[in-house]
Design a protein around this motif. Structure first.
Motif, PDB file in Angstrom:
ATOM      1  N   SER A 319      24.571  43.780   0.160  1.00 45.25           N
ATOM      2  CA  SER A 319      23.832  43.947  -0.939  1.00 45.25           C
ATOM      3  C   SER A 319      24.755  43.851  -2.187  1.00 45.25           C
ATOM      4  N   PRO A 320      25.366  42.636  -2.703  1.00 42.86           N
ATOM      5  CA  PRO A 320      26.234  42.654  -3.855  1.00 42.86           C
ATOM      6  C   PRO A 320      25.671  43.350  -4.969  1.00 42.86           C
ATOM      7  N   ALA A 321      24.249  43.492  -5.055  1.00 45.44           N
ATOM      8  CA  ALA A 321      23.746  44.202  -6.188  1.00 45.44           C
ATOM      9  C   ALA A 321      24.191  45.666  -6.252  1.00 45.44           C
ATOM     10  N   VAL A 322      24.645  46.134  -5.430  1.00 44.47           N
ATOM     11  CA  VAL A 322      25.262  47.638  -5.402  1.00 44.47           C
ATOM     12  C   VAL A 322      26.756  47.736  -5.386  1.00 44.47           C
ATOM     13  N   ARG A 323      27.124  46.705  -6.002  1.00 42.13           N
ATOM     14  CA  ARG A 323      28.916  46.818  -6.145  1.00 42.13           C
ATOM     15  C   ARG A 323      29.034  47.459  -7.665  1.00 42.13           C
ATOM     16  N   ALA A 324      28.239  47.139  -8.399  1.00 41.40           N
ATOM     17  CA  ALA A 324      28.428  48.081  -9.773  1.00 41.40           C
ATOM     18  C   ALA A 324      28.488  49.474  -9.606  1.00 41.40           C
ATOM     19  N   ARG A 325      27.658  50.084  -8.861  1.00 41.25           N
ATOM     20  CA  ARG A 325      27.415  51.347  -8.543  1.00 41.25           C
ATOM     21  C   ARG A 325      28.830  52.064  -7.754  1.00 41.25           C
ATOM     22  N   TRP A 326      29.399  51.259  -7.024  1.00 45.00           N
ATOM     23  CA  TRP A 326      30.452  51.448  -5.934  1.00 45.00           C
ATOM     24  C   TRP A 326      31.681  51.380  -7.050  1.00 45.00           C
ATOM     25  N   ALA A 327      31.692  50.299  -7.969  1.00 47.21           N
ATOM     26  CA  ALA A 327      32.852  50.190  -8.819  1.00 47.21           C
ATOM     27  C   ALA A 327      33.152  51.704  -9.418  1.00 47.21           C
ATOM     28  N   GLY A 328      32.026  52.244  -9.909  1.00 49.76           N
ATOM     29  CA  GLY A 328      32.301  53.610 -10.692  1.00 49.76           C
ATOM     30  C   GLY A 328      32.783  54.495  -9.692  1.00 49.76           C
ATOM     31  N   VAL A 329      32.523  54.465  -8.611  1.00 52.92           N
ATOM     32  CA  VAL A 329      33.097  55.451  -7.596  1.00 52.92           C
ATOM     33  C   VAL A 329      34.893  55.209  -7.538  1.00 52.92           C
ATOM     34  N   PHE A 330      35.210  53.759  -7.328  1.00 55.82           N
ATOM     35  CA  PHE A 330      36.557  53.408  -7.258  1.00 55.82           C
ATOM     36  C   PHE A 330      37.457  53.632  -8.565  1.00 55.82           C
ATOM     37  N   GLY A 331      36.533  53.582  -9.706  1.00 57.45           N
ATOM     38  CA  GLY A 331      37.074  53.784 -11.150  1.00 57.45           C
ATOM     39  C   GLY A 331      38.293  52.802 -11.222  1.00 57.45           C
ATOM     40  N   ASP A 332      39.550  53.387 -11.290  1.00 58.29           N
ATOM     41  CA  ASP A 332      40.565  52.359 -11.814  1.00 58.29           C
ATOM     42  C   ASP A 332      41.168  51.742 -10.577  1.00 58.29           C
ATOM     43  N   ARG A 333      40.697  51.788  -9.532  1.00 56.02           N
ATOM     44  CA  ARG A 333      41.008  50.879  -8.149  1.00 56.02           C
ATOM     45  C   ARG A 333      40.187  50.267  -7.779  1.00 56.02           C
ATOM     46  N   PRO A 334      39.378  49.244  -8.896  1.00 52.08           N
ATOM     47  CA  PRO A 334      38.635  48.220  -8.469  1.00 52.08           C
ATOM     48  C   PRO A 334      38.985  47.181  -7.401  1.00 52.08           C
ATOM     49  N   GLU A 335      40.388  46.873  -7.030  1.00 53.89           N
ATOM     50  CA  GLU A 335      40.706  46.123  -6.139  1.00 53.89           C
ATOM     51  C   GLU A 335      40.671  46.599  -4.560  1.00 53.89           C
ATOM     52  N   VAL A 336      40.594  47.832  -4.603  1.00 58.77           N
ATOM     53  CA  VAL A 336      40.428  48.568  -3.272  1.00 58.77           C
ATOM     54  C   VAL A 336      38.999  48.172  -2.661  1.00 58.77           C
ATOM     55  N   LEU A 337      38.106  48.148  -3.725  1.00 63.11           N
ATOM     56  CA  LEU A 337      36.745  48.172  -2.989  1.00 63.11           C
ATOM     57  C   LEU A 337      36.543  46.657  -2.957  1.00 63.11           C
ATOM     58  N   GLU A 338      37.103  45.648  -3.745  1.00 61.72           N
ATOM     59  CA  GLU A 338      36.935  44.041  -3.655  1.00 61.72           C
ATOM     60  C   GLU A 338      37.390  43.806  -2.307  1.00 61.72           C
ATOM     61  N   ASP A 339      38.725  44.113  -1.964  1.00 57.21           N
ATOM     62  CA  ASP A 339      39.509  43.716  -0.917  1.00 57.21           C
ATOM     63  C   ASP A 339      38.822  44.310   0.465  1.00 57.21           C
ATOM     64  N   ALA A 340      38.420  45.594   0.241  1.00 54.47           N
ATOM     65  CA  ALA A 340      37.826  46.067   1.376  1.00 54.47           C
ATOM     66  C   ALA A 340      36.450  45.353   1.957  1.00 54.47           C
ATOM     67  N   VAL A 341      35.876  44.924   0.882  1.00 54.60           N
ATOM     68  CA  VAL A 341      34.620  44.133   1.102  1.00 54.60           C
ATOM     69  C   VAL A 341      34.941  42.801   1.738  1.00 54.60           C
ATOM     70  N   ALA A 342      35.915  42.050   1.250  1.00 56.75           N
ATOM     71  CA  ALA A 342      36.339  40.914   1.974  1.00 56.75           C
ATOM     72  C   ALA A 342      36.835  41.098   3.245  1.00 56.75           C
ATOM     73  N   PHE A 343      37.594  42.140   3.456  1.00 59.30           N
ATOM     74  CA  PHE A 343      37.963  42.491   5.009  1.00 59.30           C
ATOM     75  C   PHE A 343      36.828  42.716   5.914  1.00 59.30           C
ATOM     76  N   ALA A 344      35.774  43.461   5.228  1.00 61.17           N
ATOM     77  CA  ALA A 344      34.465  43.831   6.131  1.00 61.17           C
ATOM     78  C   ALA A 344      33.740  42.312   6.471  1.00 61.17           C
ATOM     79  N   LEU A 345      33.672  41.496   5.623  1.00 61.12           N
ATOM     80  CA  LEU A 345      33.145  40.148   5.554  1.00 61.12           C
ATOM     81  C   LEU A 345      33.739  39.203   6.714  1.00 61.12           C
ATOM     82  N   ALA A 346      35.175  39.300   6.426  1.00 61.52           N
ATOM     83  CA  ALA A 346      36.005  38.469   7.532  1.00 61.52           C
ATOM     84  C   ALA A 346      35.962  38.951   8.905  1.00 61.52           C
TER      85      ALA A 346
END
Length: 479
Positions: A319-346
């Motif tokens: 659910s890409p719609a939930v990314r905004a909520r998780w972005a708040g958890v990762f705070g100043d490390r948004p690249e961690v979340l973004e690249d983790a999602v890409a890894f999971a999809l691959a």
């Protein structure tokens, strides 16, 4: 094989409402699972002395109810019965056993079964030299998926319910056929698909041992046995090599649509802790690399960050719609979340491809015909095998779900229900874990849960009512 199209929400695990929950109500799913706890505690002694006798009695009564129904269905006049040769004792015995599965509470395809073909199969099994066996491919250890699916990896109350239903079928078949040699062999699929899902051999064997202990406690030895599919079906080195060659051919022939069909399933069945551990060390599971900065972030605190990353990556992939909520958890490390999602999809795409290739390679393996003494069963309807019953291991209330994908919820009133942990906490936020406490005696059933703090189930409502519902778990009059 070309790249899989973008993920399309759909069925993730058998019959589960989890994908719809994540896609349609992403804000409802808590970012961090936090069940209130515990609803009640049970000692090993109390489970053994109070619950087990009631569960055994429930299996016996369920088997008796199945026998009565089958005999009533084929009682004269039975001119409309969908079987052949009912005047012949041998054919009638086989028809009675086949009738077990022509019940919507037992089989998902009860109304579509080729009953005459099934009757012929049972007739052959009952007349074969070897003891008749029902064979079912089913099961792997639970996958927590960061708390989205289950609350632990071991067999719990959901397995008690599923195994108890299987045991009742075997006991009923013995009575209907007049053959006490009938048994069931369950072939677990963990090692079969380990190359796709990264399953570890140790937990797979332990899980089957746990289910075996449950079956013996409920119905005695020899009723339902558990074996590893890969060890039983691929024991010959030459066959293993030939199997790998078939898998390679099937991989090369896959289409985008083939992969997309299995993609959602894989996201929730990959052994993510093992995959992330390997990737964090610099490995490339399925040839997929984890971004170096994510690997470093994981290595700093793998125990805490692995479940967090799994939950975030899989939830956002669905659910890409939930990314905004998780972005708040990762705070100043948004690249961690973004690249983790890409890894999971691959990883999901690569696992889906290999899983599909393995399943198709198995279907074309030579010498895999059923033995003359066996009757094949399944947990997923096979449209090309209409004579194979598709069992509802969690009953009609469980739909097409399987016990390894869910947790059980025990209310003070009403039947036990089954759902993923996320669904349970969203739809019944008052649910709390039921924990087992060792009592210092000899090891007992479910002694594998206590060391890891995994609950037996979840419960809601006053404790006396919960205990009554637990005791009636396998009673045919209560589900």
């Amino acid at each position: 094989m070309t790249t899989t199209p973008p993920y399309r929400p759909g069925r993730i695990v058998s019959g589960s409402g989890l994908p719809a929950l994540l896609a349609e109500s992403p804000d409802a799913v808590p970012l961090f699972p936090s069940p209130s706890g515990p609803a009640l505690s049970l000692t090993s002694r109390r489970l053994r002395d109070e619950l087990l006798p009631r569960w055994r009695e429930g299996v016996r009564r369920r088997a008796e109810a199945l026998v009565r129904r089958c005999r009533d269905s084929l009682a004269p006049p039975s001119g409309g019965a969908p079987y052949d040769g009912l005047d012949d004792p041998e054919h009638r015995r086989a028809a009675l056993v086949a009738e077990l599965f022509r019940d919507r509470r037992v089989s998902a395809n009860a109304e579509r079964l080729d009953t005459r073909a099934l009757q012929r199969r049972v007739t052959g099994a009952l007349s074969a030299d070897e003891p008749p066996r029902l064979e079912l491919a089913w099961g792997q250890p639970k996958r927590e998926v960061g708390g989205l699916k289950t609350a632990g990896r071991w067999a719990d109350l959901a397995e008690v319910y599923a195994v108890g239903r299987l045991a009742a079928l075997v006991l009923a078949a013995r009575e209907l056929a007049g053959d006490g040699r009938i048994g069931m062999t369950v072939y677990s699929g963990g090692n079969r698909f380990a190359a796709a899902l990264f399953a570890e051999p140790g937990p797979l064997l332990e899980y089957d041992a746990q289910r075996g202990r449950i079956a013996e406690a409920l119905a005695g030895p020899g009723v339902v046995d558990f074996r590893d599919f890969a060890a039983a079906k691929r024991s010959d080195p030459a066959e293993r090599e030939a199997h790998e060659e078939r898998v390679r051919r099937r991989l090369a022939a896959l289409t985008d649509e083939d992969v997309a069909a299995q993609m959602p399933v894989m996201l929730f069945n990959v052994d993510w802790p093992r995959v992330l551990s390997e990737a964090a060390r610099g490995g490339a599971p399925h040839g997929v690399h984890l971004a170096p900065h994510v690997a470093r972030w994981l290595r700093e605190s793998p125990r805490d960050r692995t479940p967090l990353l799994v939950r975030a990556a899989v939830t956002c992939a669905v659910s890409p719609a939930v990314r905004a909520r998780w972005a708040g958890v990762f705070g100043d490390r948004p690249e961690v979340l973004e690249d983790a999602v890409a890894f999971a999809l691959a990883m999901g795409r690569a696992s889906a491809a290999r899983y599909t290739a393995i399943a198709r390679a198995d279907r074309e393996a030579p010498g895999r015909a059923d033995g003359p003494h066996t009757v094949r069963l399944t947990v997923h309807e096979k449209t090309d095998r209409p004579e194979v019953p598709a069992l509802l291991t969690l009953g009609p209330g469980g739909g097409g779900q399987l016990s390894q994908h869910v947790t059980a919820r025990v209310p003070a009133e009403g039947p036990v229900t089954f759902a993923s942990l996320a669904e349970t906490l969203v739809h019944d936020p008052g649910s709390a874990p039921v924990l087992l406490e060792p009592d210092g005696g000899a090891p007992g059933l479910f002694d594998w849960l206590s060391p890891e703090g995994q609950p037996l189930c979840f419960a809601s409502g006053p404790e006396p009512g919960v205990r009554r519902t637990l005791a009636r778990l396998l009673d045919p009059e209560h589900g």
